[in-house]
Design a protein around this motif. Structure first.
Motif, short mmCIF file in Angstrom:
data_model
loop_
_atom_site.label_atom_id
_atom_site.label_comp_id
_atom_site.label_asym_id
_atom_site.label_seq_id
_atom_site.Cartn_x
_atom_site.Cartn_y
_atom_site.Cartn_z
N GLU A 51 -0.60 9.61 4.79
CA GLU A 51 -0.45 9.60 3.32
C GLU A 51 1.03 9.45 2.98
O GLU A 51 1.40 8.69 2.10
N LYS A 52 1.87 10.19 3.69
CA LYS A 52 3.33 10.07 3.54
C LYS A 52 3.96 10.33 4.92
O LYS A 52 3.62 11.30 5.57
N LYS B 43 -0.30 14.37 6.68
CA LYS B 43 -1.71 14.08 6.39
C LYS B 43 -2.06 12.71 6.94
O LYS B 43 -1.46 11.70 6.55
N ILE B 44 -3.04 12.70 7.84
CA ILE B 44 -3.42 11.48 8.53
C ILE B 44 -4.53 10.77 7.76
O ILE B 44 -5.53 11.38 7.40
N VAL B 45 -4.33 9.48 7.51
CA VAL B 45 -5.40 8.69 6.89
C VAL B 45 -6.31 8.13 7.99
O VAL B 45 -7.53 8.23 7.91
N ASP B 46 -5.71 7.54 9.02
CA ASP B 46 -6.50 6.83 10.03
C ASP B 46 -5.59 6.55 11.24
O ASP B 46 -4.37 6.55 11.11
N ILE C 105 -8.79 1.86 -2.13
CA ILE C 105 -7.66 1.11 -1.57
C ILE C 105 -8.04 0.50 -0.23
O ILE C 105 -7.69 -0.64 0.06
N LEU D 85 -10.22 5.53 1.51
CA LEU D 85 -8.85 5.74 1.06
C LEU D 85 -8.80 5.30 -0.39
O LEU D 85 -9.14 4.15 -0.71
N SER E 8 0.45 8.49 -4.04
CA SER E 8 -0.57 7.94 -4.95
C SER E 8 -1.93 7.74 -4.29
O SER E 8 -2.90 7.46 -4.96
N THR E 9 -1.98 7.89 -2.96
CA THR E 9 -3.27 7.68 -2.28
C THR E 9 -3.76 8.97 -1.63
O THR E 9 -2.98 9.84 -1.28
N VAL E 10 -5.08 9.05 -1.47
CA VAL E 10 -5.67 10.21 -0.81
C VAL E 10 -6.90 9.77 -0.03
O VAL E 10 -7.63 8.86 -0.45
N LYS E 11 -7.08 10.39 1.13
CA LYS E 11 -8.26 10.10 1.94
C LYS E 11 -9.36 11.06 1.51
O LYS E 11 -9.15 12.27 1.43
N ARG F 126 0.82 -1.20 0.00
CA ARG F 126 0.00 0.00 0.00
C ARG F 126 0.86 1.26 0.00
O ARG F 126 1.80 1.35 0.77
N ASP F 127 0.54 2.20 -0.84
CA ASP F 127 1.37 3.40 -0.95
C ASP F 127 1.00 4.48 0.08
O ASP F 127 0.82 5.65 -0.24
N THR F 128 0.84 4.02 1.34
CA THR F 128 0.74 4.97 2.45
C THR F 128 1.84 4.52 3.41
O THR F 128 2.50 3.52 3.16
N TRP G 298 -14.98 3.49 5.47
CA TRP G 298 -15.20 3.29 6.89
C TRP G 298 -15.85 4.54 7.48
O TRP G 298 -15.98 5.56 6.78
N GLU H 275 -1.82 5.74 10.31
CA GLU H 275 -1.56 5.63 8.87
C GLU H 275 -1.48 7.04 8.30
O GLU H 275 -2.37 7.86 8.52
N GLU I 23 -15.90 7.60 10.13
CA GLU I 23 -15.06 8.42 11.00
C GLU I 23 -15.97 9.49 11.56
O GLU I 23 -16.58 10.25 10.80
N ARG J 249 -5.19 8.51 -5.88
CA ARG J 249 -5.26 9.92 -6.24
C ARG J 249 -5.47 10.06 -7.75
O ARG J 249 -4.84 9.35 -8.53
#
Lengths: 468, 468
Positions: A350-351, A329-332, B385, B398, B356-359, A289-291, B389, A348, B391, B401
């Motif tokens: 984003e980067k 940037k927070i995903v979860d 991805i 997720l 490559s990912t975005v929430k 996964r790219d996070t 869920w 988790e 929040e 991008r």
């Protein structure tokens, strides 16, 4: 009732042998207590409370709540000391431990049944009660008076549903629906199905249920009870919101799951299946996964469950806020804890590594001394990459980012800025670790906890198990 | 007046030979115009206007504004046609071109002096004027009546200062202080020094100057004139804000530069030195800096200067906003243009390539049909991805991008979403190019414009030249 619900009910309805066993244990403990009470010459009642007294318990879940109700004139200090002592003396020969809520109480293990024996005061009205346990007998009596046999089965179905979707229980870990709250929903809506229909259709943040119509209007309730997603007035004490513990997430999960269940009922909601989970699969998901996944592992002091979960949740939110402040940037995020020794913040992003430069917005050019201070600072700083320059009415500067890596930021600031004093002191002594992405394998293997692997799997999947 | 200002004034005060030359040219043109007017038997006046008439011009800046003022009863349509024709006939044998503002006028070149000959109407009061040029004679007369010789030199110093810090001129490219506005500041504050002292100390966004006290209070002015950083009531027409063209950036630059000059006066403010600039240095700076620089080169249609600059600025802001919408962090942006064929949007980003990912935050679980639509979309999407869920009270997901690269985003969306119709049509026909970081060298070399290299150097440096 459809086939799914019939099947669930068959599983969860207590079997005759269970009822017989429970009754036998209750009689045994009751007799021991009454004998001791007689010795002391005190007027007290031994009563069954909780889901077994209300006949809303589920097969296999044998938790007896036995209350010893003392005259209210003796007062809560007497109960805490003398009232507890009488119970202790009556039961000390059985397999027991001493547990603590507001007051100490005795926890027995009788034939694999957990029996809590709790001293309390007998009041005339629930609103006189000063402690949670003093209020309990009123809840028991209220529910017994309101629910017939049919409705008690409906409570069972609803409890199993709430357990299945992960929102059953008022403890901080779950922040969901208590047993009493579940029963009140059936008092209000009569059936499992009708409850779900109303939840799916009517419930919004701030929803109000006032079963006994203690208040004249919703507005009156809203003014009194603020900022809870759900407000359910306690029929026996109108000043209490029975749903105070329900989090926005639990509330919303119930709404969403209700909608989905009504569209397509399935056993899945009552008995969610995670399937097989392995370290290998988890690590494969993390690396593909790219996070970036960050595990912060903390040793924890021994505390009551609600204390430790409350502490961890608050400290996790602080930690996440510090990361956000530094542009991550927070995903979860979530927290796992064995309630004994070890907790893990999992975050988790984003980067987990940002670019090395950041644009920083300064004060308006005319705001002194701020403008002069900003210019002086950045004209002289080695961190300045370009500028300062004027954008609209403000000074801005392009500078080196202080923390490029989330891990580096937390290594530097976790203790000083993210943790509250209890954890801070403990961590300063015992240390903490941070594992990023593939490094997590090491920790998982060392910990060797199946529960943690299940937790990680769910965290990565994110999609509720009932959502297909 | 300190040494710096004395030295500047020596340089910018017109020399006797210049004055003599200007007067000779004016006499020559005036005579030709008056002869032709006499032929037509019309009652009209030939007058000098602008900074030369007001004696506030700078040495070497020989722009003559000659107005032919016709009787107001003839009306503006007559001026546009017949009034222009008379001028044209009088001067057609000289080296000339026809230029356009609100009306057409004649631009002569006489001994390297630019001479604008403008037809206008002679009114009794400035507020009767329907066009900018009809108002001009009132401005000339007002300033001549208010400024003595000393103060005219103070205007010269202030003009040179504003030019030096890059905020002189009301045209859109600069969005700064016009000549008339500069003169009014000296009418208000008397000296160059005193002007700077007030600007540094008093000026804030929304500052009001009402030289002739046409209004009874600041509040009255504020209600009438909204959302300009600076409001200067025109002494000859109280309905006009002379500073309407001043941008927030120009306004703030003047404030900041005033403060700095007063702390440490230097020639640098009047004559900023950029030093030597080379492609090599620019490219070295671009490749060593850990941001990404993107040059978007556009062919442009031939339009009046203010039209093309207005268009480019608006389209650049649109472009930047689309980049922001897709999560790119903007450091800085600007536009360069040769006003003939070519424009360049230059945009500096913290990173031109994102993860490559975005929430993505969806609707509240109880909001229908949005919630169902969101779930349906992301449960089925290959872009998903993890999740969806819950929040707090919302569905989130997720996902992949859509545009990871700023260049790719602009290649796809520039024409459809960033450009207004004029540029859009032109670009659809002629195309555009995007150069990122090192690729920019190719374009700079092909363009071969020293001016563009200076522009790039300043863009990268960002720090105003007067700021040490």
């Amino acid at each position: 009732m459809n086939k799914v619900e019939e099947e669930v009910l068959r599983k969860i309805k207590p079997k005759p042998y269970e009822v017989e066993k429970i009754e036998r244990i209750f009689s045994y403990v009751k007799e021991k207590l009454e004998n001791k009470i007689k010795e002391y010459g005190i007027e007290a009642y031994v009563e069954l409370e909780g889901s077994i007294a209300k006949d809303t318990w589920l097969s296999g879940e044998w938790d007896l709540d036995i209350f010893v109700l003392y005259p209210k004139r003796l007062g809560k200090l007497w109960v805490k000391n003398e009232g507890f002592k009488i119970i202790f003396e009556a039961l000390k020969d059985m397999s027991h431990e001493i547990a603590y809520a507001e007051h100490p109480y005795i926890r027995l293990n009788v034939e694999n049944v957990e029996v809590d024996v709790v001293p309390a005061l007998k009041h005339d009205y629930a609103w006189e009660a000063e402690t949670v346990v003093d209020r309990t007998p009123f809840h028991t009596a209220y529910i017994r008076s309101k629910l017939g046999e049919e409705e008690r089965d409906q409570v069972r179905l609803l409890k199993r549903f709430l357990k299945g979707i992960g929102v059953y229980g008022a403890e901080i870990k779950v922040s969901g629906f208590s047993g009493y709250l579940t029963e009140l929903l059936i008092v209000q809506y009569k059936t499992f199905r009708n409850t779900l229909a109303h939840v799916a259709k009517d419930w919004r943040t701030g929803f109000v249920i006032d079963v006994e119509k203690h208040y004249s209007s919703i507005r009156e309730v809203k003014e009194k009870f603020k900022e809870h997603p759900l407000i359910v007035i306690d029929p026996v004490d109108p000043n209490r919101n029975v749903a105070a513990a329900v989090s926005e997430k639990s509330f919303s999960t119930f709404i969403a799951a209700s909608k989905y269940y009504l569209r397509m009922p399935s056993l899945n909601f009552f008995y969610p299946q995670i399937g097989e989970v392995t370290i290998k699969d988890v690590m494969k998901e993390i690396s593909s996964r790219d996070t970036d996944i960050l595990c912060l592992t903390l040793p924890i002091p021994k505390k009551p469950s609600d204390v430790i979960w409350g502490l961890l949740r608050r400290n996790l939110v602080n930690t996440v806020n510090v990361l956000k402040k530094f542009d991550f940037k927070i995903v979860d995020y979530d927290v796992w804890c064995d309630e004994e020794k070890q907790a893990v913040f999992i975050i988790e992003l984003e980067k987990a590594v940002l670019g090395s430069t950041v644009k920083s917005i300064g004060p308006p050019v005319f705001l002194e001394p701020d403008a002069t201070y900003f210019l002086k600072k950045y004209l002289e700083s080695k961190e300045t990459i370009a500028g300062p320059w004027i954008e609209n009415s403000r000074w801005v500067v392009l500078k080196k980012r202080k923390y490029r890596e989330a891990k580096e930021l937390l290594l530097n600031r976790l203790v000083s800025q993210c943790l509250s004093s209890v954890l801070k002191e403990y961590i300063e002594e015992h240390g903490f670790e941070i594992y990023v992405n593939n490094e997590i394998r090491k920790y998982v293997e060392k910990l060797g906890s199946k529960d943690f692997i299940v937790f990680l799997t769910k965290f990565l999947r994110k999609k509720p198990l009932w959502l297909k």
